[in-house]
Motif scaffolding. Sequence first.
Motif, PDB file in Angstrom:
ATOM      1  N   GLU A 155      -2.056  -9.844  -7.619  1.00 40.79           N
ATOM      2  CA  GLU A 155      -0.867  -9.783  -8.464  1.00 40.79           C
ATOM      3  C   GLU A 155       0.313 -10.515  -7.843  1.00 40.79           C
ATOM      4  O   GLU A 155       1.145 -11.094  -8.553  1.00 40.79           O
ATOM      5  CB  GLU A 155      -0.499  -8.322  -8.724  1.00 40.79           C
ATOM      6  N   LEU A 156       0.393 -10.504  -6.523  1.00 42.59           N
ATOM      7  CA  LEU A 156       1.508 -11.147  -5.830  1.00 42.59           C
ATOM      8  C   LEU A 156       1.233 -12.615  -5.517  1.00 42.59           C
ATOM      9  O   LEU A 156       2.114 -13.319  -5.018  1.00 42.59           O
ATOM     10  CB  LEU A 156       1.825 -10.394  -4.543  1.00 42.59           C
ATOM     11  N   GLY A 157       0.014 -13.048  -5.777  1.00 41.80           N
ATOM     12  CA  GLY A 157      -0.325 -14.450  -5.553  1.00 41.80           C
ATOM     13  C   GLY A 157      -0.436 -14.836  -4.102  1.00 41.80           C
ATOM     14  O   GLY A 157      -0.139 -15.988  -3.741  1.00 41.80           O
ATOM     15  N   VAL A 158      -0.880 -13.909  -3.255  1.00 42.58           N
ATOM     16  CA  VAL A 158      -1.081 -14.215  -1.841  1.00 42.58           C
ATOM     17  C   VAL A 158      -2.520 -13.883  -1.470  1.00 42.58           C
ATOM     18  O   VAL A 158      -3.147 -13.003  -2.075  1.00 42.58           O
ATOM     19  CB  VAL A 158      -0.110 -13.428  -0.931  1.00 42.58           C
ATOM     20  N   GLY A 159      -3.054 -14.583  -0.495  1.00 40.71           N
ATOM     21  CA  GLY A 159      -4.400 -14.301  -0.027  1.00 40.71           C
ATOM     22  C   GLY A 159      -4.445 -13.045   0.812  1.00 40.71           C
ATOM     23  O   GLY A 159      -3.422 -12.583   1.335  1.00 40.71           O
ATOM     24  N   ALA A 160      -5.639 -12.481   0.963  1.00 40.66           N
ATOM     25  CA  ALA A 160      -5.794 -11.244   1.721  1.00 40.66           C
ATOM     26  C   ALA A 160      -5.346 -11.414   3.174  1.00 40.66           C
ATOM     27  O   ALA A 160      -4.701 -10.531   3.740  1.00 40.66           O
ATOM     28  CB  ALA A 160      -7.245 -10.785   1.660  1.00 40.66           C
ATOM     29  N   HIS A 164      -2.208  -9.515   4.980  1.00 38.03           N
ATOM     30  CA  HIS A 164      -2.409  -8.723   6.196  1.00 38.03           C
ATOM     31  C   HIS A 164      -1.452  -9.184   7.296  1.00 38.03           C
ATOM     32  O   HIS A 164      -0.829  -8.348   7.969  1.00 38.03           O
ATOM     33  CB  HIS A 164      -3.852  -8.856   6.669  1.00 38.03           C
ATOM     34  N   ARG A 165      -1.316 -10.495   7.477  1.00 34.68           N
ATOM     35  CA  ARG A 165      -0.444 -11.029   8.526  1.00 34.68           C
ATOM     36  C   ARG A 165       1.015 -10.631   8.276  1.00 34.68           C
ATOM     37  O   ARG A 165       1.720 -10.187   9.193  1.00 34.68           O
ATOM     38  CB  ARG A 165      -0.580 -12.549   8.580  1.00 34.68           C
ATOM     39  N   ARG A 166       1.464 -10.774   7.037  1.00 35.48           N
ATOM     40  CA  ARG A 166       2.850 -10.430   6.732  1.00 35.48           C
ATOM     41  C   ARG A 166       3.080  -8.922   6.814  1.00 35.48           C
ATOM     42  O   ARG A 166       4.162  -8.466   7.196  1.00 35.48           O
ATOM     43  CB  ARG A 166       3.226 -10.969   5.350  1.00 35.48           C
ATOM     44  N   ALA A 170       5.825  -6.837   9.087  1.00 32.31           N
ATOM     45  CA  ALA A 170       6.830  -6.059   8.366  1.00 32.31           C
ATOM     46  C   ALA A 170       6.660  -4.557   8.514  1.00 32.31           C
ATOM     47  O   ALA A 170       7.639  -3.818   8.656  1.00 32.31           O
ATOM     48  CB  ALA A 170       6.787  -6.422   6.878  1.00 32.31           C
ATOM     49  N   PHE A 171       5.408  -4.096   8.470  1.00 31.63           N
ATOM     50  CA  PHE A 171       5.137  -2.657   8.442  1.00 31.63           C
ATOM     51  C   PHE A 171       4.514  -2.130   9.727  1.00 31.63           C
ATOM     52  O   PHE A 171       4.472  -0.919   9.946  1.00 31.63           O
ATOM     53  CB  PHE A 171       4.212  -2.314   7.272  1.00 31.63           C
ATOM     54  N   GLY A 172       3.988  -3.023  10.556  1.00 34.89           N
ATOM     55  CA  GLY A 172       3.376  -2.604  11.811  1.00 34.89           C
ATOM     56  C   GLY A 172       1.878  -2.459  11.734  1.00 34.89           C
ATOM     57  O   GLY A 172       1.215  -2.286  12.757  1.00 34.89           O
ATOM     58  N   TYR A 173       1.324  -2.512  10.537  1.00 37.34           N
ATOM     59  CA  TYR A 173      -0.115  -2.422  10.336  1.00 37.34           C
ATOM     60  C   TYR A 173      -0.463  -3.084   9.021  1.00 37.34           C
ATOM     61  O   TYR A 173       0.427  -3.500   8.249  1.00 37.34           O
ATOM     62  CB  TYR A 173      -0.610  -0.977  10.359  1.00 37.34           C
ATOM     63  N   GLY A 174      -1.768  -3.214   8.754  1.00 31.40           N
ATOM     64  CA  GLY A 174      -2.212  -3.889   7.560  1.00 31.40           C
ATOM     65  C   GLY A 174      -1.940  -3.094   6.298  1.00 31.40           C
ATOM     66  O   GLY A 174      -1.591  -1.915   6.336  1.00 31.40           O
ATOM     67  N   PRO A 175      -2.117  -3.730   5.132  1.00 28.85           N
ATOM     68  CA  PRO A 175      -1.806  -3.057   3.864  1.00 28.85           C
ATOM     69  C   PRO A 175      -2.693  -1.852   3.582  1.00 28.85           C
ATOM     70  O   PRO A 175      -2.253  -0.913   2.917  1.00 28.85           O
ATOM     71  CB  PRO A 175      -1.994  -4.166   2.822  1.00 28.85           C
ATOM     72  N   LYS A 176      -3.921  -1.842   4.087  1.00 27.64           N
ATOM     73  CA  LYS A 176      -4.780  -0.678   3.850  1.00 27.64           C
ATOM     74  C   LYS A 176      -4.243   0.554   4.572  1.00 27.64           C
ATOM     75  O   LYS A 176      -4.242   1.663   4.019  1.00 27.64           O
ATOM     76  CB  LYS A 176      -6.210  -0.975   4.285  1.00 27.64           C
TER      77      LYS A 176
END
Length: 231
Positions: A155-160, A164-166, A170-176
Amino acid sequence: MYAERASRLGGAVVWTNSPRGPDDPGPARVLPDGCMDLLWNDGRLLVAGPDTRAYTVEGATGGWAGVRFPPGAAPAFLGVPAHELRDRRVALDDLWPTPLVRGLTARVNAARDPASGLEEVALERAAESERPDPLLRRVVAALEAGRPVAATADELGVGARQLHRRSLAAFGYGPKTLARVLRLQRALTLARAGVPYAETAARTGYADQAHLARDVRELAGLPLGELLGGP
């Protein structure tokens, strides 16, 4: 006693916690929430990084005040990637020049109360900092709504890999992991409001109540009933 209020810094929360004494029942427990905090404790300024598990404060401790940044906002303010502070509490002068921190500390200590002084410092420094990546709010909103990580990336138009890198920065860990932490917070909000555990699990995306119980124990370090003060 813990108290909080909305900050004048957009999306942030200002909080205070009164000194704990030797007769308090057990350690204070801070649960993962995807956030990072600028802290004051007994005249010192510190930073709390993003937690992947409950952080406990053992024994008697002095009063605390903090500014809790919304997920993804603190790294731009601090100038440090979030993953470098994951599961850590560090002195602010480990991140910023000592003379600067010494002056900020003196200002907070001279304020009418540490929480107000800390908020003023955060407002001024945030005005001089880079703005957080606008994509981050959309990531948090999607994951808070229970969207799967893969669908969020699409939906955001970014690769997995890019997401994960961003997310690490930003958050200190991956999106999962972020999604798991946010789901835990949604579940605890419902359970504290008296929603039965099975219904809480269904409404927040867990497979069943047992799945909820496992996640709470792993992330919070206590069974759900004990965490919420039940029998």
